[in-house]
Design a protein around this motif. Structure first.
Motif, mmCIF file in Angstrom:
data_model
loop_
_atom_site.group_PDB
_atom_site.id
_atom_site.type_symbol
_atom_site.label_atom_id
_atom_site.label_comp_id
_atom_site.label_asym_id
_atom_site.label_seq_id
_atom_site.Cartn_x
_atom_site.Cartn_y
_atom_site.Cartn_z
ATOM 1 N N GLN A 159 4.124 1.937 2.128
ATOM 2 C CA GLN A 159 5.168 2.673 1.385
ATOM 3 C C GLN A 159 4.709 4.403 1.726
ATOM 4 O O GLN A 159 3.596 4.500 1.126
ATOM 5 N N VAL A 160 5.505 5.119 2.591
ATOM 6 C CA VAL A 160 4.873 6.356 3.027
ATOM 7 C C VAL A 160 5.421 7.489 1.927
ATOM 8 O O VAL A 160 6.812 7.526 1.707
ATOM 9 N N ILE A 161 4.875 8.155 1.094
ATOM 10 C CA ILE A 161 5.254 8.935 -0.148
ATOM 11 C C ILE A 161 5.395 10.449 0.393
ATOM 12 O O ILE A 161 4.450 10.972 0.787
ATOM 13 N N PRO A 162 6.453 11.038 0.076
ATOM 14 C CA PRO A 162 6.614 12.555 0.658
ATOM 15 C C PRO A 162 5.732 13.415 -0.294
ATOM 16 O O PRO A 162 5.084 13.272 -1.312
ATOM 17 N N ARG B 248 -0.871 11.990 5.881
ATOM 18 C CA ARG B 248 -2.472 11.239 5.725
ATOM 19 C C ARG B 248 -2.407 10.229 6.634
ATOM 20 O O ARG B 248 -1.412 9.613 7.307
ATOM 21 N N ALA B 249 -3.681 9.604 6.744
ATOM 22 C CA ALA B 249 -3.914 8.464 7.738
ATOM 23 C C ALA B 249 -3.884 7.396 6.967
ATOM 24 O O ALA B 249 -4.196 7.193 5.893
ATOM 25 N N ALA B 250 -3.013 6.404 7.208
ATOM 26 C CA ALA B 250 -2.768 5.077 6.638
ATOM 27 C C ALA B 250 -3.765 4.027 7.261
ATOM 28 O O ALA B 250 -3.908 3.854 8.678
ATOM 29 N N ASN B 251 -4.517 3.547 6.472
ATOM 30 C CA ASN B 251 -5.334 2.337 7.030
ATOM 31 C C ASN B 251 -5.208 1.156 6.276
ATOM 32 O O ASN B 251 -5.043 0.677 5.172
ATOM 33 N N LEU B 252 -4.476 0.108 7.327
ATOM 34 C CA LEU B 252 -4.241 -1.046 6.718
ATOM 35 C C LEU B 252 -5.237 -2.167 6.947
ATOM 36 O O LEU B 252 -5.405 -2.304 8.288
ATOM 37 N N PRO B 253 -5.559 -2.980 6.200
ATOM 38 C CA PRO B 253 -6.759 -4.023 6.394
ATOM 39 C C PRO B 253 -6.204 -5.442 6.809
ATOM 40 O O PRO B 253 -4.937 -5.643 6.135
ATOM 41 N N CYS B 254 -7.007 -6.177 7.271
ATOM 42 C CA CYS B 254 -6.551 -7.235 7.554
ATOM 43 C C CYS B 254 -7.764 -8.446 7.829
ATOM 44 O O CYS B 254 -8.727 -8.032 8.408
ATOM 45 N N ASN B 255 -7.839 -9.332 7.095
ATOM 46 C CA ASN B 255 -8.954 -10.303 7.124
ATOM 47 C C ASN B 255 -8.430 -11.478 8.027
ATOM 48 O O ASN B 255 -7.280 -12.033 7.777
ATOM 49 N N HIS B 256 -9.583 -12.036 8.766
ATOM 50 C CA HIS B 256 -9.105 -13.251 9.788
ATOM 51 C C HIS B 256 -10.191 -13.775 9.968
ATOM 52 O O HIS B 256 -10.881 -13.718 11.065
ATOM 53 N N SER B 257 -11.125 -14.339 8.965
ATOM 54 C CA SER B 257 -12.270 -14.838 8.930
ATOM 55 C C SER B 257 -12.637 -16.063 10.058
ATOM 56 O O SER B 257 -13.697 -16.449 10.191
ATOM 57 N N THR B 258 -11.486 -16.635 10.256
ATOM 58 C CA THR B 258 -11.385 -17.882 10.734
ATOM 59 C C THR B 258 -11.095 -17.874 12.301
ATOM 60 O O THR B 258 -11.071 -18.791 13.042
ATOM 61 N N ILE B 259 -11.135 -16.301 12.745
ATOM 62 C CA ILE B 259 -10.528 -16.411 14.291
ATOM 63 C C ILE B 259 -11.677 -16.971 15.041
ATOM 64 O O ILE B 259 -12.830 -16.974 14.925
ATOM 65 N N SER B 260 -11.063 -17.352 16.253
ATOM 66 C CA SER B 260 -12.005 -18.155 17.090
ATOM 67 C C SER B 260 -11.891 -17.168 18.482
ATOM 68 O O SER B 260 -11.399 -15.963 18.385
ATOM 69 N N HIS C 241 -1.318 9.881 11.345
ATOM 70 C CA HIS C 241 -0.648 10.913 10.656
ATOM 71 C C HIS C 241 0.718 10.163 10.112
ATOM 72 O O HIS C 241 1.737 10.301 10.849
ATOM 73 N N ALA C 242 0.761 9.586 8.914
ATOM 74 C CA ALA C 242 1.820 8.761 8.662
ATOM 75 C C ALA C 242 3.002 9.686 8.263
ATOM 76 O O ALA C 242 2.806 10.696 7.618
ATOM 77 N N THR C 243 4.199 9.048 8.881
ATOM 78 C CA THR C 243 5.404 9.780 8.387
ATOM 79 C C THR C 243 6.316 8.992 7.561
ATOM 80 O O THR C 243 6.032 7.825 7.392
ATOM 81 N N LEU C 244 7.358 9.545 7.041
ATOM 82 C CA LEU C 244 8.338 8.691 6.362
ATOM 83 C C LEU C 244 8.938 7.444 7.140
ATOM 84 O O LEU C 244 9.219 6.403 6.578
ATOM 85 N N ARG C 245 8.976 7.747 8.501
ATOM 86 C CA ARG C 245 9.550 6.763 9.230
ATOM 87 C C ARG C 245 8.713 5.469 9.490
ATOM 88 O O ARG C 245 9.129 4.422 10.180
ATOM 89 N N MET D 3 0.962 -1.164 -0.071
ATOM 90 C CA MET D 3 0.132 -0.020 -0.171
ATOM 91 C C MET D 3 0.916 1.253 -0.036
ATOM 92 O O MET D 3 1.985 1.390 0.379
ATOM 93 N N ASP D 4 0.284 2.306 -0.576
ATOM 94 C CA ASP D 4 1.034 3.497 -0.821
ATOM 95 C C ASP D 4 0.064 4.683 0.269
ATOM 96 O O ASP D 4 -1.023 4.555 0.404
ATOM 97 N N CYS D 5 0.812 5.626 0.873
ATOM 98 C CA CYS D 5 0.285 6.615 1.712
ATOM 99 C C CYS D 5 0.875 7.689 1.545
ATOM 100 O O CYS D 5 2.250 7.671 1.914
ATOM 101 N N ALA D 6 -0.032 8.837 1.638
ATOM 102 C CA ALA D 6 0.971 10.401 1.398
ATOM 103 C C ALA D 6 1.367 10.566 2.977
ATOM 104 O O ALA D 6 0.406 10.370 3.893
#
Lengths: 116, 111
Positions: free
Chosen positions: B108-111, B16-28, B77-81, B10-13
């Protein structure tokens, strides 16, 4: 949290030799683990280092190749034996406490091994 | 442990907020959702974890859906780090449990 120190941080070794990696935790922990991370890949668990007993190895990893010691609750070593270029990887130590709830794992900075 | 599915990249400016998704449909029911990240040439770093409620700490927020089959890690608030590989992991509660890593999301956070 726990601070984990690994030594050496990197090494270049000749094929056929062995390297022992040390992992020191700044507090007593119940669980310690060793991982391998091949170039561009995710982390793969090698084994669980058990204090006072033999390590528990994951499928594909054997004690003769990766002997592990855990003499006490703060220290462990991993030896990579009879190395070949395919063993070139980053090796990471991890530690975590135990409890009835969620427990996070902490990681060392890794040992970057190159076998030539 | 339940299997997780994450987008490979994923890229993020920056800023801006970075939203990272994760699916775990078999979670107990007794499995927690953990997030770690690995900045280049460093060991993985713990970020946050949760069971069913949304969680927030100084690094990030974790939003878990009501059915617990997916979650989102939010870096407000994503930063380059923050450029790193982010791993979503589900594992049972309590100690003596190993951490199994999937392939993660390369952010990847993009300037």
């Amino acid at each position: 949290s726990a601070v984990i120190s690994q030594k050496p941080s990197r090494d270049i070794c000749q094929r056929g030799t062995s390297l022992t990696i040390q992992c020191q935790v700044d507090s007593q922990v119940t669980m310690m683990f060793w991982y391998r991370q091949q170039p561009g890949q995710s982390l793969t668990l090698i084994a669980t280092a058990n204090q006072g007993s033999e390590a528990t190895y994951e499928s594909g990893f054997v004690i003769d190749k990766f002997p592990i010691s855990r003499p006490n609750l703060t220290f462990s070593t991993l030896t990579v034996s009879n190395m070949s270029p395919e063993d070139s990887s980053i090796y990471l130590c991890s530690a975590q406490g135990t409890g009835t709830g969620a427990t996070e794992a902490f990681f060392g900075q890794g040992t970057r091994l190159t076998v030539v | 442990d339940a299997k997780t599915t994450q987008p490979p990249s994923m890229d993020c400016a920056e800023g801006r907020a970075a939203n990272l998704p994760c699916n775990h449909s078999t979670i107990s029911g007794n499995e927690y959702v953990y997030w770690y990240r690995q900045i280049h040439s460093q060991g993985p770093q713990y970020i946050i974890h949760g069971l069913k409620n949304n969680e927030t700490n100084e690094m990030a927020s974790l939003i878990i859906t009501e059915d617990r089959k997916s979650s989102t890690l939010i870096l407000p608030h994503a930063t380059l780090r923050d450029t790193a590989v982010y791993y979503c992991i589900v594992r049972v509660s309590g100690g003596y449990q190993k951490v199994t890593f999937g392939t993660g999301t390369k952010l990847q956070v993009i300037p």
